[in-house]
Design a protein around this motif. Structure first.
Motif, PDB file in Angstrom:
ATOM      1  N   SER A  24       0.861  -1.181   0.000  1.00  0.00           N
ATOM      2  CA  SER A  24       0.000   0.000   0.000  1.00  0.00           C
ATOM      3  C   SER A  24       0.891   1.222   0.000  1.00  0.00           C
ATOM      4  CB  SER A  24      -0.913   0.018   1.227  1.00  0.00           C
ATOM      5  OG  SER A  24      -1.553   1.260   1.365  1.00  0.00           O
ATOM      6  N   THR A  25       0.508   2.221  -0.803  1.00  0.00           N
ATOM      7  CA  THR A  25       1.272   3.459  -0.797  1.00  0.00           C
ATOM      8  C   THR A  25       1.133   4.175   0.539  1.00  0.00           C
ATOM      9  OG1 THR A  25      -0.637   4.577  -1.808  1.00  0.00           O
ATOM     10  CG2 THR A  25       1.087   3.750  -3.292  1.00  0.00           C
ATOM     11  N   THR A  26      -0.024   3.996   1.194  1.00  0.00           N
ATOM     12  CA  THR A  26      -0.230   4.631   2.493  1.00  0.00           C
ATOM     13  C   THR A  26       0.698   4.026   3.533  1.00  0.00           C
ATOM     14  OG1 THR A  26      -2.556   5.033   1.954  1.00  0.00           O
ATOM     15  CG2 THR A  26      -1.924   5.155   4.285  1.00  0.00           C
ATOM     16  N   ARG A  27       0.806   2.691   3.541  1.00  0.00           N
ATOM     17  CA  ARG A  27       1.711   2.039   4.498  1.00  0.00           C
ATOM     18  C   ARG A  27       3.166   2.434   4.226  1.00  0.00           C
ATOM     19  NH1 ARG A  27      -2.050  -2.251   3.495  1.00  0.00           N
ATOM     20  NH2 ARG A  27      -3.267  -2.720   5.365  1.00  0.00           N
ATOM     21  N   ALA A  28       3.538   2.526   2.955  1.00  0.00           N
ATOM     22  CA  ALA A  28       4.898   2.941   2.614  1.00  0.00           C
ATOM     23  C   ALA A  28       5.163   4.360   3.089  1.00  0.00           C
ATOM     24  CB  ALA A  28       5.119   2.832   1.108  1.00  0.00           C
ATOM     25  N   ALA A  29       4.162   5.239   2.930  1.00  0.00           N
ATOM     26  CA  ALA A  29       4.327   6.623   3.387  1.00  0.00           C
ATOM     27  C   ALA A  29       4.489   6.680   4.905  1.00  0.00           C
ATOM     28  CB  ALA A  29       3.119   7.454   2.948  1.00  0.00           C
ATOM     29  N   GLU A  30       3.777   5.836   5.625  1.00  0.00           N
ATOM     30  CA  GLU A  30       3.909   5.799   7.085  1.00  0.00           C
ATOM     31  C   GLU A  30       5.324   5.418   7.506  1.00  0.00           C
ATOM     32  OE1 GLU A  30       0.950   3.061   8.331  1.00  0.00           O
ATOM     33  OE2 GLU A  30      -0.730   4.454   8.055  1.00  0.00           O
ATOM     34  N   LEU A  31       5.915   4.488   6.773  1.00  0.00           N
ATOM     35  CA  LEU A  31       7.280   4.085   7.099  1.00  0.00           C
ATOM     36  C   LEU A  31       8.271   5.182   6.738  1.00  0.00           C
ATOM     37  CD1 LEU A  31       7.198   0.343   5.960  1.00  0.00           C
ATOM     38  CD2 LEU A  31       7.380   1.206   8.296  1.00  0.00           C
ATOM     39  N   ARG A  32       8.042   5.885   5.638  1.00  0.00           N
ATOM     40  CA  ARG A  32       8.940   6.970   5.252  1.00  0.00           C
ATOM     41  C   ARG A  32       8.951   8.076   6.303  1.00  0.00           C
ATOM     42  NH1 ARG A  32       6.473   6.395  -0.033  1.00  0.00           N
ATOM     43  NH2 ARG A  32       7.856   5.264  -1.448  1.00  0.00           N
ATOM     44  N   GLU A  33       7.834   8.262   6.975  1.00  0.00           N
ATOM     45  CA  GLU A  33       7.753   9.315   7.982  1.00  0.00           C
ATOM     46  C   GLU A  33       8.635   9.031   9.195  1.00  0.00           C
ATOM     47  OE1 GLU A  33       3.697   9.865   8.985  1.00  0.00           O
ATOM     48  OE2 GLU A  33       3.167  10.821   7.082  1.00  0.00           O
ATOM     49  N   LEU A  34       9.064   7.757   9.348  1.00  0.00           N
ATOM     50  CA  LEU A  34       9.976   7.422  10.443  1.00  0.00           C
ATOM     51  C   LEU A  34      11.433   7.448   9.987  1.00  0.00           C
ATOM     52  CD1 LEU A  34       7.982   4.498  12.122  1.00  0.00           C
ATOM     53  CD2 LEU A  34       7.982   6.927  12.700  1.00  0.00           C
ATOM     54  N   ASP A  35      11.634   7.732   8.716  1.00  0.00           N
ATOM     55  CA  ASP A  35      12.967   7.917   8.145  1.00  0.00           C
ATOM     56  C   ASP A  35      13.873   6.703   8.409  1.00  0.00           C
ATOM     57  OD1 ASP A  35      14.393   9.927   6.565  1.00  0.00           O
ATOM     58  OD2 ASP A  35      15.765  10.012   8.240  1.00  0.00           O
ATOM     59  N   THR A  36      15.127   6.936   8.712  1.00  0.00           N
ATOM     60  CA  THR A  36      16.095   5.828   8.809  1.00  0.00           C
ATOM     61  C   THR A  36      15.848   4.906   9.998  1.00  0.00           C
ATOM     62  OG1 THR A  36      17.615   7.246  10.043  1.00  0.00           O
ATOM     63  CG2 THR A  36      17.912   7.144   7.658  1.00  0.00           C
ATOM     64  N   PHE A  37      14.943   5.264  10.893  1.00  0.00           N
ATOM     65  CA  PHE A  37      14.630   4.378  12.012  1.00  0.00           C
ATOM     66  C   PHE A  37      14.083   3.041  11.521  1.00  0.00           C
ATOM     67  CE2 PHE A  37      11.961   2.759  15.458  1.00  0.00           C
ATOM     68  CZ  PHE A  37      12.831   2.836  16.529  1.00  0.00           C
ATOM     69  N   VAL A  38      13.508   3.009  10.312  1.00  0.00           N
ATOM     70  CA  VAL A  38      12.892   1.785   9.801  1.00  0.00           C
ATOM     71  C   VAL A  38      13.890   0.885   9.080  1.00  0.00           C
ATOM     72  CG1 VAL A  38      10.698   2.997   9.523  1.00  0.00           C
ATOM     73  CG2 VAL A  38      12.226   2.772   7.557  1.00  0.00           C
ATOM     74  N   LEU A  39      15.120   1.352   8.883  1.00  0.00           N
ATOM     75  CA  LEU A  39      16.061   0.589   8.059  1.00  0.00           C
ATOM     76  C   LEU A  39      16.308  -0.816   8.595  1.00  0.00           C
ATOM     77  CD1 LEU A  39      18.826   3.132   6.977  1.00  0.00           C
ATOM     78  CD2 LEU A  39      17.255   1.862   5.508  1.00  0.00           C
TER      79      LEU A  39
END
Length: 507
Positions: free
Chosen positions: A176-191
């Motif tokens: 989902s583009t929405t789920r991807a956007a949610e992860l982008r909002e946490l930036d490198t913390f999601v790596l």
């Protein structure tokens, strides 16, 4: 005998670990191409190259491991207390660390004086822009401090490993583009979770999952290395491998080390630890060409092994009759002629035979190269077989068989040969490492894609992963050869079985 074989097999692993440590120690002292002053790169580029080859790490023990917490604290100190250059470096480092640094930076803002607090808040502007925030609230000192304080109060709970892991699972499963956007909002913390979930694409579903995860990793790190919708599986796999290499180098910049992970980092955050981890998790590591070393070994090793062991088999098959002939006609003219011919084959370099044979060769098979390599291996076993048989003829049991009426041929083959073959078998165990250099020469002359050409390139580029893999591969081959030697010993002379069983295993 089976018990000894099992014990020897169990000793292969510690033997190979010991070989890997010693080999790695020697390789670590070989000058690296990135240390060449003539290399036309900037200091920052040289530092990057050194880090990507793990040259910035200690060899075997690292008591000063640095994670994102330590790096974020250093960046903040540089911004608060440093000069102009140090402040700029601290701001750049904080922007690179990104969202992974926020759990360590934002709670510490209140402990700073108003001026330094504003400086740190302004340094977070690139992170905020990647997370989708814009406007004066990021560039105005007073508003930036208020924005980041409020942000952490409202959304600090989202910076938890469990919640990110769950979000990555949902994205991988449903997309989902929405789920991807949610992860982008946490930036490198999601790596850590995004790259941990990255898998090799094998079908359409795994291709799309890998593409979605790579897009997030590329966005938050600024690395333009993505999987395009029209890419094939090989291109996608290469992209995934490059991200695996990136994470192997820079993982500790974006994760926090606590408890067992900090203790493990003492060993894993070293040159040897990085190589060992890559060997275990990434198919013997990634070579200088960006491909898994195991794939190269699987493709090239059969050619080299066929040359080496085929040449040994041919050489020893020819050496035994030569040794028999020499022992039977010891002191006669034909013994001298045979010895002279064998000595000529031994004295002439393998490269000379290979060049002469390659000129008249029109095929691309392995038989002729194997014969060429075998020519230089005949002398040692022929001499050993001749000496062993000559000595065996003087043994009492052989002389007794002749006295009882046995023919010379029967005494030779039945009574003298088994005992005389024991030192020949021992010599055969040592042939493979010695024949390997000749095999590399033969491969080069005949244009064969064996281990030789790749090893030469690895030496020139100091490809530690490839050189370590070849070293361990040959050590494993030699260890198995030792086990096979004991089996052959007991076959030739069953009386040796008990003494071999009682001896301590050789490593």
């Amino acid at each position: 005998m089976l018990r000894l074989a099992i014990r020897r097999l169990l000793l292969i692993l510690p033997t190979l670990i010991g070989v890997s440590i010693v080999t790695f120690l020697f390789l670590s002292y070989v000058p690296d191409p990135t240390d060449d002053p003539a290399l036309a790169v900037t200091p920052s580029e040289r530092a990057r190259l050194r880090r990507e080859r793990f040259l910035d790490l200690p060899r075997f023990v690292n008591l000063g491991t640095r994670d994102v917490r330590a790096r974020a604290a250093e960046a903040m100190r540089a911004i608060v207390d440093g000069d102009i250059t140090q402040k700029a470096q601290g701001q750049e480092e904080l922007a690179r660390l990104g969202g992974a640094a926020l759990p360590h930076v934002l709670p510490a803002l209140d402990s700073l004086a108003p001026g330094p607090r504003a400086e740190v808040a302004l340094a977070l502007a690139p992170i905020g822009e990647r997370m989708g925030f814009t406007g004066e609230r990021l560039s105005d000192p007073t508003r930036a401090v208020a924005f980041w304080t409020r942000f952490w109060d409202d959304r600090g709970i989202e910076f938890r490993r469990a919640s990110v892991r769950s979000a990555v699972r949902r994205l991988s499963r449903y997309g989902s583009t929405t789920r991807a956007a949610e992860l982008r909002e946490l930036d490198t913390f999601v790596l850590e979770d995004v790259l941990g979930a990255l898998e090799h694409p094998t079908d359409a579903a795994s291709f799309e999952r890998a593409r979605a995860l790579v897009d997030i990793a590329a966005y938050v790190t600024g690395r333009d290395d993505r999987i395009a919708p029209g890419d094939d599986y090989a291109t996608a796999l290469a992209t995934v491998e490059r991200w695996g290499s990136f994470w192997m180098v820079y993982k500790n910049d974006f994760v926090t080390l606590d408890g067992p992970s900090r203790f493990a980092a003492i060993v894993l955050e070293t040159r040897y630890g990085k190589w060992a981890l890559g060997a275990v998790t990434r198919r013997l590591g990634v070579g200088f060409d960006g491909k898994p070393v195991l794939d190269g070994l699987t493709r090239r090793a059969p050619i080299t092994l066929t040359l080496v062991f085929g040449a040994i088999a041919l050489a020893y098959a020819a050496a035994l009759p030569i040794g028999l002939l020499g022992a039977a006609s010891r002191g006669r003219r034909r013994d001298g002629i045979t010895a002279a011919i064998v000595l000529v084959f031994y004295a002439i370099p393998t490269a000379v035979f290979a060049i002469l044979a390659a000129r008249g060769s029109h095929g691309h098979g392995l038989f002729l190269p194997t014969v060429v390599l075998a020519l230089g291996l005949v002398a040692a076993p022929a001499r050993q077989a001749r000496a062993g048989l000559a000595s065996a003829f003087a043994q009492d049991h052989v002389r007794a068989s002749l006295a009882r009426g046995a023919s010379r041929a029967r005494a030779l083959l039945v009574h003298a040969l088994p005992g005389a073959l024991l030192p020949v078998v021992t010599l055969a165990t040592l042939e493979a490492p010695m024949a390997l250099g000749g095999a590399f020469v033969v491969e080069r002359v005949f244009g064969l894609e064996g281990l030789g050409a790749a090893t030469v390139v690895a030496v020139q580029s100091r490809d530690t992963s490839w050189l370590m893999a070849v070293s361990i591969f040959m050590a494993a081959t030699a260890t198995i050869g030792v086990i096979m030697t004991d089996l052959v010993y007991t076959t030739l002379d069953p009386r040796l079985a008990q003494s071999i069983l009682r001896q301590r295993p050789r490593t």
